[in-house]
Write a protein that holds these residues in place. Structure first.
Motif, PDB file in Angstrom:
ATOM      1  N   PRO A 135       3.303  11.550 -10.180  1.00  0.00           N
ATOM      2  CA  PRO A 135       2.495  12.428 -10.978  1.00  0.00           C
ATOM      3  C   PRO A 135       1.462  13.254 -10.133  1.00  0.00           C
ATOM      4  N   LEU A 136       0.896  12.556  -8.862  1.00  0.00           N
ATOM      5  CA  LEU A 136      -0.225  13.219  -8.489  1.00  0.00           C
ATOM      6  C   LEU A 136      -0.001  14.004  -7.168  1.00  0.00           C
ATOM      7  N   GLU A 137      -0.764  15.205  -6.978  1.00  0.00           N
ATOM      8  CA  GLU A 137      -0.855  15.830  -5.511  1.00  0.00           C
ATOM      9  C   GLU A 137      -1.295  15.276  -4.363  1.00  0.00           C
ATOM     10  N   TRP A 138      -1.052  15.483  -3.152  1.00  0.00           N
ATOM     11  CA  TRP A 138      -1.267  14.815  -2.120  1.00  0.00           C
ATOM     12  C   TRP A 138      -3.077  14.746  -2.026  1.00  0.00           C
ATOM     13  N   THR A 139      -3.735  15.715  -2.509  1.00  0.00           N
ATOM     14  CA  THR A 139      -5.142  15.970  -2.273  1.00  0.00           C
ATOM     15  C   THR A 139      -5.737  14.855  -3.123  1.00  0.00           C
ATOM     16  N   GLU A 140      -5.162  14.587  -4.372  1.00  0.00           N
ATOM     17  CA  GLU A 140      -5.717  13.572  -5.180  1.00  0.00           C
ATOM     18  C   GLU A 140      -5.588  12.219  -4.717  1.00  0.00           C
TER      19      GLU A 140
ATOM     20  N   ILE B  19      -7.773  11.756  -1.370  1.00  0.00           N
ATOM     21  CA  ILE B  19      -9.303  11.731  -1.732  1.00  0.00           C
ATOM     22  C   ILE B  19      -9.777  10.613  -2.831  1.00  0.00           C
ATOM     23  N   ILE B  20      -9.018  10.100  -3.545  1.00  0.00           N
ATOM     24  CA  ILE B  20      -9.270   9.231  -4.621  1.00  0.00           C
ATOM     25  C   ILE B  20      -8.902   7.840  -4.392  1.00  0.00           C
ATOM     26  N   PHE B  21      -7.384   7.750  -3.907  1.00  0.00           N
ATOM     27  CA  PHE B  21      -7.008   6.340  -3.888  1.00  0.00           C
ATOM     28  C   PHE B  21      -6.736   5.835  -2.546  1.00  0.00           C
TER      29      PHE B  21
ATOM     30  N   ALA C 255       0.739  -1.251  -0.037  1.00  0.00           N
ATOM     31  CA  ALA C 255      -0.027  -0.099   0.039  1.00  0.00           C
ATOM     32  C   ALA C 255       0.726   1.369  -0.049  1.00  0.00           C
ATOM     33  N   GLN C 256       2.158   1.410   0.760  1.00  0.00           N
ATOM     34  CA  GLN C 256       2.842   2.418   0.749  1.00  0.00           C
ATOM     35  C   GLN C 256       3.515   2.570  -0.286  1.00  0.00           C
ATOM     36  N   LEU C 257       3.762   1.418  -1.043  1.00  0.00           N
ATOM     37  CA  LEU C 257       4.594   1.559  -2.356  1.00  0.00           C
ATOM     38  C   LEU C 257       4.064   2.170  -3.313  1.00  0.00           C
ATOM     39  N   ILE C 258       2.502   1.661  -3.390  1.00  0.00           N
ATOM     40  CA  ILE C 258       1.652   2.183  -4.468  1.00  0.00           C
ATOM     41  C   ILE C 258       1.586   4.010  -4.109  1.00  0.00           C
ATOM     42  N   ILE C 259       1.275   4.320  -2.758  1.00  0.00           N
ATOM     43  CA  ILE C 259       1.204   5.896  -2.647  1.00  0.00           C
ATOM     44  C   ILE C 259       2.475   6.445  -3.049  1.00  0.00           C
ATOM     45  N   PHE C 260       3.575   5.889  -2.728  1.00  0.00           N
ATOM     46  CA  PHE C 260       4.838   6.634  -3.273  1.00  0.00           C
ATOM     47  C   PHE C 260       4.978   6.712  -4.629  1.00  0.00           C
ATOM     48  N   LEU C 261       4.449   5.570  -5.454  1.00  0.00           N
ATOM     49  CA  LEU C 261       4.291   5.694  -6.784  1.00  0.00           C
ATOM     50  C   LEU C 261       3.385   6.775  -7.319  1.00  0.00           C
ATOM     51  N   LEU C 262       2.242   6.750  -6.717  1.00  0.00           N
ATOM     52  CA  LEU C 262       1.250   7.842  -7.139  1.00  0.00           C
ATOM     53  C   LEU C 262       1.719   9.264  -6.630  1.00  0.00           C
TER      54      LEU C 262
END
Length: 449
Positions: A349-354, A357-359, A339-346
């Motif tokens: 390209p993405l801002e923390w808000t996205e 709120i989304i993932f 889970a943390q690896l996915i958030i790290f990769l996200l």
């Protein structure tokens, strides 16, 4: 008919693609929610479309705008913008620089402490990086600091506002996870200042082992009487510290709700600006405008996310993801790492808000199965999102600094300077997981079990 679950995954894929090519995230979420909602609520045996998706959109809009927790966001933003535009950091940085003149890498340590203190007044990363880039970065370069070290200090210190309360990110996470903002704030204080301390220790060790990277402050610049330094610290540090402690103390000890404390903080910021003779109508108007713009962005993201998630769940997308993850037979540690690896990769390209709120809501229903405390998960996410601003190629903190840095400072040098601090963030995540008392100690002390 096509399986609804497949349609849900197509919906998610289109969302990711649309975000990557630059479509506005909030309105992309709304458009996909409404568009696929027609399919989700369409009954094949009827000759008309069901318009319930519009009721879903309007109901979500009303629910978000009626959320008491989110009212604290514009008030904390206003407090941060007012403090930023009152030029309170100039005197604070100068006094800390003089007070720490005998400490190795004193300019870098003063920069990190100033960033940590300012992070408690505003969670706006771009504002802190830009201000310290204008204030501290030229002074470090003038003092002979290595460009990469100076860049990393400013970028890493500026990102602390995501984690240290009153963090806007923690308010948004609390709203998504249905948790108490108060407990999240209590849990985040120790890890936040621990990370700032780890940064300071790193630059001091580096200055002692490689003094050419961070030369000591010249004697003539530090030749200021101790009494004068104390007076400067009292004038610059105490008023801001009192305001911050009043806001956080009122929240954590139950004297005021986060919204009420945020209102006190905004009023206190106005009083500070007046006291420092930096309060003007133009600065107030600009602060209100920036507050309204950022608050509108967050609220519309909530509306779009709720609409998208409602249709996505109705089509069975969440169920498919849960079954897939549970079918992998992961243990809690493996799930947490993935889970943390996915958030790290996200975070590239993405801002923390996205991301929040989304993932992050995709992972939240799975925490109960893996017996992971949402408080622990939220703080790990907050630490992880520091990396979103520091990791190339989309390190936004580096781009903020490059925008105001001298022309001879290369973006590759800024990226290189951020990397050691990125490793420190990852180390702090390991420390927090291995020693959960770092997070849970203060909430247990104040609120019990």
């Amino acid at each position: 008919m096509i399986d609804p679950g497949v349609i849900a995954l197509v919906m998610l894929g289109i969302l990711v693609f649309a975000i990557m090519i630059g479509f506005p995230v909030a309105f992309t979420l709304m458009a996909l929610g409404v568009g696929f909602g027609y399919y989700a609520y369409f009954l094949p045996h009827q000759a008309f479309f069901d318009n319930r998706v519009f009721y879903l959109l309007t109901q979500n809009t009303f629910t978000v705008m009626n959320n008491d927790v989110l009212v604290a966001i514009p008030l904390f933003l206003l407090m941060g913008y007012l403090v930023e535009r009152a030029n309170l950091l100039d005197n604070l940085f100068a006094s800390l620089q003089l007070a720490l003149k005998r400490v190795p890498a004193s300019l870098a340590v003063a920069t990190l402490i100033t960033c940590a203190l300012f992070a408690t007044a505003t969670g706006i990363v771009g504002a802190v990086v830009t201000l310290m880039g204008l204030l501290a970065f030229p002074q470090m370069l003038k003092a002979g600091y290595d460009v990469r070290l100076a860049s990393g200090v400013v970028c890493a210190g500026g990102c602390l506002g995501i984690l240290i309360p009153p963090s806007i990110m923690l308010i948004v996470y609390a709203a998504m996870a249905g948790m108490s903002v108060v407990q999240l704030y209590a849990a985040a204080i120790v890890p936040g200042f621990m990370l700032a301390g780890m940064y300071c220790v790193y630059v001091m060790i580096l200055a002692m082992t490689k003094p050419q990277l961070a030369p000591p402050l010249p004697k003539e610049r530090g030749a200021v009487p101790v009494a004068q330094v104390v007076v400067l610290l009292f004038k610059s540090f105490v008023p801001l510290a009192v305001m911050i402690l009043a806001v956080l103390g009122a929240i954590m000890f139950g004297l005021a709700t986060p919204t009420e404390a945020a209102a006190i903080g905004a009023f206190g910021a106005i009083l500070l600006a007046v006291a420092y003779r930096a309060f003007t109508w133009g600065r107030l108007k600009e602060s209100v405008y920036l507050t309204a713009r950022t608050s509108a962005m967050v609220c519309f993201l909530f509306v779009g996310s709720a609409t998208f998630a409602g249709v996505f769940g109705y089509l069975g997308g969440q169920s498919i993801i849960e079954k897939f993850v549970l079918g992998l037979n992961m243990n809690p540690i493996t799930f947490l790492i993935v889970a943390q690896l996915i958030i790290f990769l996200l975070g590239w390209p993405l801002e923390w808000t996205e991301i929040i709120i989304i993932f992050v809501p995709i992972f939240l229903p799975l925490l109960k199965h893996f017996e992971i405390d949402p408080l622990m998960f939220g703080l790990l996410v907050a630490l992880n999102l520091q990396t979103a601003f520091l990791s190339p190629p989309m390190a936004m903190a580096a781009y903020y600094l490059k925008g105001i840095a001298p022309k001879h400072v290369l973006l590759t040098q800024i990226f290189s300077g951020c990397m050691p601090f990125l490793y420190i963030v990852l180390l702090s995540m390991v420390v927090v997981y291995v020693f959960p008392g770092i997070i849970l100690w203060l909430p247990r002390l104040i609120y019990g079990s």
